[in-house]
Design an enzyme around this catalytic site. Structure first.
Site, mmCIF file in Angstrom:
data_model
loop_
_atom_site.group_PDB
_atom_site.id
_atom_site.type_symbol
_atom_site.label_atom_id
_atom_site.label_comp_id
_atom_site.label_asym_id
_atom_site.label_seq_id
_atom_site.Cartn_x
_atom_site.Cartn_y
_atom_site.Cartn_z
ATOM 1 N N GLY A 15 35.674 46.189 50.508
ATOM 2 C CA GLY A 15 34.469 46.635 51.207
ATOM 3 C C GLY A 15 34.721 47.181 52.593
ATOM 4 N N SER A 16 35.912 47.704 52.840
ATOM 5 C CA SER A 16 36.149 48.247 54.184
ATOM 6 C C SER A 16 35.282 49.485 54.430
ATOM 7 C CB SER A 16 37.633 48.558 54.413
ATOM 8 O OG SER A 16 38.070 49.608 53.592
ATOM 9 N N ASN A 17 34.980 50.240 53.382
ATOM 10 C CA ASN A 17 34.076 51.390 53.563
ATOM 11 C C ASN A 17 32.638 50.935 53.800
ATOM 12 O OD1 ASN A 17 35.420 54.165 53.181
ATOM 13 N ND2 ASN A 17 36.402 52.869 51.645
ATOM 14 N N ARG A 82 26.402 47.316 29.375
ATOM 15 C CA ARG A 82 26.360 47.986 30.675
ATOM 16 C C ARG A 82 24.948 48.499 31.001
ATOM 17 N NH1 ARG A 82 30.955 52.437 31.761
ATOM 18 N NH2 ARG A 82 30.230 53.033 29.714
ATOM 19 N N MET A 107 34.186 49.683 40.919
ATOM 20 C CA MET A 107 35.247 49.911 39.937
ATOM 21 C C MET A 107 34.726 50.016 38.503
ATOM 22 S SD MET A 107 37.688 50.195 41.979
ATOM 23 C CE MET A 107 39.123 50.211 40.934
ATOM 24 N N ARG A 108 33.527 50.545 38.342
ATOM 25 C CA ARG A 108 32.984 50.703 36.993
ATOM 26 C C ARG A 108 32.434 52.100 36.806
ATOM 27 N NH1 ARG A 108 32.419 46.161 34.148
ATOM 28 N NH2 ARG A 108 33.313 44.485 35.364
ATOM 29 N N LEU A 109 32.669 52.626 35.619
ATOM 30 C CA LEU A 109 31.999 53.880 35.269
ATOM 31 C C LEU A 109 30.524 53.563 35.082
ATOM 32 C CD1 LEU A 109 34.138 55.831 32.664
ATOM 33 C CD2 LEU A 109 33.356 56.607 34.907
ATOM 34 N N ILE A 110 29.666 54.482 35.464
ATOM 35 C CA ILE A 110 28.246 54.214 35.267
ATOM 36 C C ILE A 110 27.699 55.133 34.179
ATOM 37 C CG2 ILE A 110 27.905 53.290 37.578
ATOM 38 C CD1 ILE A 110 26.643 55.917 38.335
ATOM 39 N N HIS A 126 36.540 58.931 46.909
ATOM 40 C CA HIS A 126 37.737 58.778 46.076
ATOM 41 C C HIS A 126 38.972 59.129 46.899
ATOM 42 C CE1 HIS A 126 40.038 58.625 42.377
ATOM 43 N NE2 HIS A 126 40.664 59.714 42.782
HETATM 44 C C1 GRF Z 1 38.664 53.328 48.641
HETATM 45 O O1 GRF Z 1 39.988 53.798 48.759
HETATM 46 C C2 GRF Z 1 37.815 54.321 47.911
HETATM 47 O O2 GRF Z 1 38.224 55.646 48.101
HETATM 48 C C3 GRF Z 1 38.032 53.930 46.484
HETATM 49 O O3 GRF Z 1 38.114 52.541 46.483
HETATM 50 C C4 GRF Z 1 38.587 52.104 47.747
HETATM 51 C C5 GRF Z 1 37.636 51.075 48.256
HETATM 52 O O4 GRF Z 1 38.139 50.407 49.379
HETATM 53 N N1 GRF Z 1 36.969 54.448 45.639
HETATM 54 P P1 GRF Z 1 37.224 49.392 50.183
HETATM 55 O O5 GRF Z 1 36.737 48.340 49.187
HETATM 56 O O6 GRF Z 1 36.084 50.162 50.783
HETATM 57 O O7 GRF Z 1 38.115 48.784 51.208
#
Ligand code: GRF
EC number: 2.1.2.2
Length: 217
Positions: A15-17, A82, A107-110, A126
């Site tokens: 979840g760093s983003n 799903r 991490m899932r296709l929707i 991505h």
């Molecule tokens: C990121 O590299 C993003 O591009 C990819 O998954 C990663 C998620 O990282 N889709 P974080 O959980 O936000 O740290």
């Protein structure tokens, strides 16, 4: 009064983003008086209304708790399929009147349960220059291939694997000294800047979708 721009973030891992978006909101880069790059720009009021997470033990769940962001955390195996949990997610998004869904490490296709009603309001980040290296382990894929430049892409989601109209990209050089970890660190740094910037542009109505092409003003 500025109309709130309500976002939901989907994430499965660290979840760093998610954190970077929350930091941008809290630092006044996505909400508040300081978000006026010119006097002609209206104020922005971006709000993170919901985290959606499919892994109860993910670090992002703890980040949401600390930030006071409500979370819908579920276990896919508790649902018949799903479509069943996606229907529940959609109901929650609609109840909160979400303007934009940001997939950041979900991490899932929707399926079409989410893609159809949300098309044009659903973006993903991505860690490669799409259309190169879609799917899992994009950073490793780029290193293994031997490309000298990789990067980050933010795009609208169309239900395919990292397909959909591209909104913004940034490149990152790969040096001979790079390890997967060092490259990932530089890619994440770029992601944490780019994703809030794209959200700002979309919230300001500056990104137009024309077929498979986006135009940013
Ligand atoms: C990121 O590299 C993003 O591009 C990819 O998954 C990663 C998620 O990282 N889709 P974080 O959980 O936000 O740290």
């Amino acid at each position: 009064m500025t109309k709130p721009f309500r976002i939901a973030v989907f994430a499965s891992g660290s979840g760093s983003n998610f954190q970077a978006i929350a930091d941008a909101v809290n630092a006044g880069r996505l909400a508040g008086d300081s978000v006026t790059s010119s006097s002609m720009q209206p104020r922005l009021d971006v709000r993170i209304e919901l985290l959606v997470c499919d892994r109860p033990k993910a670090q992002v769940v703890e980040r949401a708790r600390q930030l006071g962001v409500p979370a819908f955390v579920f276990r896919p195996k508790d649902y018949a399929d799903r479509e069943a949990y996606e229907k529940e997610i959609l109901e929650r998004l609609q109840a909160l009147e979400i303007d934009l869904v940001v997939m950041a490490g979900y991490m899932r296709l929707i399926t079409n349960v989410l893609v159809e009603p949300l098309y044009g309001r659903l973006i993903n980040i991505h860690p490669s220059l799409l259309p190169s290296f879609p799917g899992l382990d994009a950073i490793k894929q780029a290193m293994d291939y031997g490309v000298k430049t990789t990067g980050v892409t933010v795009h609208y989601v169309d239900g395919g694997m990292d397909t959909g109209p591209i909104i913004a990209q940034r490149s990152v050089e790969i040096t001979p000294q790079d390890t997967e970890e060092s490259l990932a660190a530089r890619i994440h740094e770029i992601e944490h800047v780019l994703l809030p910037q794209v959200i700002e542009r979309i919230a300001r109505g500056q990104v137009q979708l024309q077929g498979n092409i986006t135009i940013t003003s």
